[in-house]
Design an enzyme around this catalytic site. Structure first.
Site, PDB file in Angstrom:
ATOM      1  N   HIS A  11     -61.107 -29.053  16.889  1.00 41.72           N
ATOM      2  CA  HIS A  11     -60.950 -30.433  17.366  1.00 41.72           C
ATOM      3  C   HIS A  11     -61.348 -30.555  18.829  1.00 41.72           C
ATOM      4  O   HIS A  11     -61.906 -31.550  19.257  1.00 41.72           O
ATOM      5  CB  HIS A  11     -59.503 -30.878  17.174  1.00 41.72           C
ATOM      6  CG  HIS A  11     -59.251 -32.278  17.639  1.00 41.72           C
ATOM      7  ND1 HIS A  11     -59.583 -33.366  16.879  1.00 41.72           N
ATOM      8  CD2 HIS A  11     -58.724 -32.754  18.790  1.00 41.72           C
ATOM      9  CE1 HIS A  11     -59.249 -34.472  17.535  1.00 41.72           C
ATOM     10  NE2 HIS A  11     -58.731 -34.118  18.696  1.00 41.72           N
TER      11      HIS A  11
ATOM     12  N   VAL B 204     -59.217 -37.359  26.590  1.00 40.46           N
ATOM     13  CA  VAL B 204     -60.299 -38.164  26.054  1.00 40.46           C
ATOM     14  C   VAL B 204     -60.005 -38.664  24.649  1.00 40.46           C
ATOM     15  O   VAL B 204     -60.672 -39.577  24.163  1.00 40.46           O
ATOM     16  CB  VAL B 204     -61.610 -37.354  26.043  1.00 40.46           C
ATOM     17  CG1 VAL B 204     -62.031 -36.995  27.442  1.00 40.46           C
ATOM     18  CG2 VAL B 204     -61.467 -36.091  25.216  1.00 40.46           C
ATOM     19  N   ARG B 205     -59.041 -38.069  23.954  1.00 48.88           N
ATOM     20  CA  ARG B 205     -58.737 -38.540  22.604  1.00 48.88           C
ATOM     21  C   ARG B 205     -58.026 -39.878  22.624  1.00 48.88           C
ATOM     22  O   ARG B 205     -58.031 -40.610  21.657  1.00 48.88           O
ATOM     23  CB  ARG B 205     -57.869 -37.508  21.881  1.00 48.88           C
ATOM     24  CG  ARG B 205     -58.582 -36.196  21.631  1.00 48.88           C
ATOM     25  CD  ARG B 205     -57.679 -35.203  20.942  1.00 48.88           C
ATOM     26  NE  ARG B 205     -56.538 -34.879  21.758  1.00 48.88           N
ATOM     27  CZ  ARG B 205     -55.296 -34.994  21.348  1.00 48.88           C
ATOM     28  NH1 ARG B 205     -55.024 -35.462  20.170  1.00 48.88           N
ATOM     29  NH2 ARG B 205     -54.292 -34.657  22.137  1.00 48.88           N
ATOM     30  N   TYR B 206     -57.391 -40.242  23.747  1.00 45.85           N
ATOM     31  CA  TYR B 206     -56.646 -41.483  23.817  1.00 45.85           C
ATOM     32  C   TYR B 206     -57.505 -42.528  24.530  1.00 45.85           C
ATOM     33  O   TYR B 206     -57.267 -42.870  25.674  1.00 45.85           O
ATOM     34  CB  TYR B 206     -55.328 -41.272  24.557  1.00 45.85           C
ATOM     35  CG  TYR B 206     -54.380 -40.389  23.798  1.00 45.85           C
ATOM     36  CD1 TYR B 206     -54.373 -39.025  24.013  1.00 45.85           C
ATOM     37  CD2 TYR B 206     -53.504 -40.916  22.860  1.00 45.85           C
ATOM     38  CE1 TYR B 206     -53.512 -38.197  23.314  1.00 45.85           C
ATOM     39  CE2 TYR B 206     -52.638 -40.097  22.163  1.00 45.85           C
ATOM     40  CZ  TYR B 206     -52.647 -38.742  22.393  1.00 45.85           C
ATOM     41  OH  TYR B 206     -51.791 -37.930  21.701  1.00 45.85           O
TER      42      TYR B 206
END
Length: 642
Positions: free
Chosen positions: A41, A60-62
């Site tokens: 991931h 960066v996922r949010y």
């Protein structure tokens, strides 16, 4: 230190951890197969642009916009003056005004909205009575700030009564429904949805149980859809009792304290402090694993507790339309003028007079040292961690339970044992791919509570970056004359008189503040920027009053009787002239011959010559160039052909 399982601190941590979980599933240990999905991931998370990732302070996922709706009670009780000679409504408008102006500067991509409930007139998308939406969810701007200014102060309160009015028949359920629609009407992706409810009425539906029940139901629906409802309770006569109604309405997250939630605000500063505490984004710089040994790891989030404030970069605009322009860089062949594609270019490094050409994959491989994560090296006593080891602001780590279940328990066990044994952990820290690893000291920090049992300092580990051998310099100190005992004692008295407690939050950067105040004045059409006090300037009057005659007494002990600091430069000049000192002659650069230039080229030291010398060489052979690299390229190209 290489065998972590033999370390007594690790053994005790694992023992505490195993007592919590069942033996058939030790969820904090993970095999390669268990962690493969997690590692994949994060595989290419930061590979595209390392410099941009370094400056990015959030995971960066949010991704998505933050959205905030100010839901303000407009009942007549909100307009009553308190002991501070200000109404709760006026204090709320001032608070929203400050949030608007701050968001324009710090987070101009966030979406804000303002809605009133308990009004005589209504204005909303679903045509509900007694709910007036002043601003839909959109980015803050100067026009919206000016609209808020219309309702500030005594004149603003009168204007509100005339244009919008008050009503006692409002329903909180309808107001929450309208706020929910404000979020759903936005077509952008929203990462955080929050409603801040400002009121001084602790039981709005005391005579209507059906409206109270509907409000509780709607609040529950908001929580299920990910919308957070915060209560900004304002002071009222007799005190604000949240247990009457709002304890079932507002949202309380796991990292927030109930005493803070129920504390009422009587002053604007208290209200602003509560608003900023709720609106502050607790986002991790990154989320990664901390490996204690073979097959034993847990996940943590890394946070920046402090970061330097900078002025925003200027935006280039079209001269005629004032529209932002985009910058594109294209590479062309110097000989043919043809456009070069990314596949047509390569990177090279000169080594040993030879040009070493590297492919893109090879340059990326050179930057890659290890997978992101923290790897435990060992433990050291806290007494060995010195102040001069500090080379950059530290970071803070906290367990991340969402990635590996059981991380909080193992993290707590490690923290407890480090505090008991007064040791810090030494780790190898790789924050992201294509980033060199650093040695860090994980310094434990114990939780601290105030008198009301509210957390003031969180528990966790500070990541203190340790220096490499290359970072340590040996500075030669010249021998100086030592002060005598009388001079030392007198200076101690001076220092004692001028001591004060330094708090970073008490001093604002004058350059940044002046910059933003000037921008605010231009955007809001103000006659002049708001006055700013430069708190970094010394208060000479206060200092002179504190030290009294100590400064003069110290000067008498240190300097000769005829010493005059104002005439110091003139005395130096006269002393130089008396000693026969001549005027400083300009440095003369000698021109180089062809053989000397070829020697510099063969040894690869042409870059050590100064720009005037390089220009003189170019002038001899009719070459052109202004910058140093251009001059070097012109000389190299000329002698390569000849």
């Amino acid at each position: 230190m290489s065998h972590h399982r033999a370390n007594p601190v690790i053994q005790e941590c694992l023992l505490m951890w195993c007592l919590v979980f069942l033996p058939d599933r030790a969820v904090g240990t993970s095999s390669e197969a268990d962690m493969s999905d997690w590692h994949s991931h994060f595989r290419n998370e930061y590979e595209d642009d390392q410099e941009e990732a370094e400056d990015n302070d959030e995971d960066v996922r949010y991704v998505g916009r933050d959205s905030l709706v100010f839901l303000i009670d407009a009942s007549e009780a909100m307009f009553e003056m308190n002991d501070e000679d200000i109404s709760a409504f006026d204090m709320t408008i001032q608070c929203v005004h400050k949030v608007y102006t701050s968001k324009i500067i710090s987070s101009d991509r966030d979406l804000l909205a303002v809605a009133f409930f308990g009004t005589e007139k209504h204005q909303n998308s679903v045509d509900f009575k007694h709910v007036y939406v002043l601003h839909d969810l959109d980015t803050p701007g100067a026009k919206r700030v000016l609209e808020l200014d219309q309702y500030e102060g005594e004149k603003g309160n009168k204007s509100f009564k005339e244009k919008i009015g008050h009503s006692a028949d409002g329903s909180l359920s309808d107001a929450l429904w309208v706020c929910s629609n404000l979020f759903s009407d936005v077509r952008l992706k929203l990462s955080h949805k929050r409603i801040m409810l400002f009121t001084n009425n602790d039981d709005p539906h005391t005579r209507d149980s059906s409206k109270a029940r509907m409000a509780r139901t709607k609040a529950s629906d908001l929580r299920e859809t990910g919308i957070v409802l915060d209560l900004m309770n304002l002071k009222k006569p007799g005190g604000f009792d949240t247990s009457l109604f709002y304890c079932d309405i507002v949202s309380v997250s796991e990292d927030e304290d109930a005493p803070v939630q129920s504390r009422e605000s009587a002053k604007l500063d208290d209200l602003l402090r509560k608003v900023w505490a709720k609106d502050y984004k607790k986002r991790a710089v990154t989320r990664l694993s901390l490996k204690l040994g073979e097959g034993v790891e847990f996940s943590v989030g890394v946070y920046n507790l402090i970061r330097g404030a900078r002025k925003p970069s200027a935006i280039r605009l079209d001269r005629e339309t004032n529209e932002p322009v985009k910058t594109k860089t294209r590479w062309f062949n110097g000989d043919t003028g043809s456009l070069l594609l990314p596949s047509d270019t390569r990177k090279a490094q000169v080594y040993g007079h030879k040009q070493i050409v590297l492919e893109k994959e090879e340059t990326e491989e050179l930057k890659r040292f290890d997978n992101p994560g923290l790897v435990l090296i060992g433990f050291k006593p806290l007494s060995l961690l010195k102040k001069h080891h500090h080379i950059r602001p530290s970071q803070f780590i906290y367990p991340e339970e969402t990635l590996i279940t059981g991380s909080t328990t193992l993290f707590s066990a490690l923290l407890t044992k480090c505090l008991e044994k007064e040791v810090f952990a030494v780790c190898r820290y790789t924050p992201r791919r294509n980033t060199p690893p650093r040695f860090v000291a994980m310094s434990p920090q114990e939780e601290e509570l105030d008198d009301q049992k509210v957390q003031t300092i969180p528990s966790g580990f500070h990541l203190i970056f340790l220096p490499y051998a290359d970072d340590i310099r040996s500075i030669p100190f010249t021998e100086k004359r030592m002060a005598n005992e009388d001079q030392i004692e007198k200076m101690k008295s001076v220092v004692q008189k001028l001591r004060f407690k330094y708090r970073p939050e008490s001093f604002e950067n004058p350059v940044i503040q002046q910059h933003f105040r000037s921008l605010e004045a231009l955007a809001l059409d103000l006659k002049e920027p708001e006055e700013m006090e430069d708190l970094t300037l010394p208060k000479n009057d206060v200092m002179d009053e504190r030290i009294g005659h100590l400064a003069e007494e110290f000067n008498e002990l240190v300097y000769p009787p005829d010493y005059n600091p104002d005439a110091k430069s003139h005395q130096k000049k006269r002393l130089g002239e008396a000693a026969g000192g001549a005027a400083k002659k300009p440095k003369v650069e000698l021109s180089l011959g062809e053989d000397e230039v070829r020697q510099y080229l063969q040894s690869g030291t042409l870059g050590k010559l100064t720009v005037p010398v390089l220009k003189d060489v170019c002038k001899q052979y009719g070459l052109r160039g202004s910058k140093k690299q251009e001059l070097i390229d012109a000389i190299t190209g000329h002698f390569a052909k000849n």
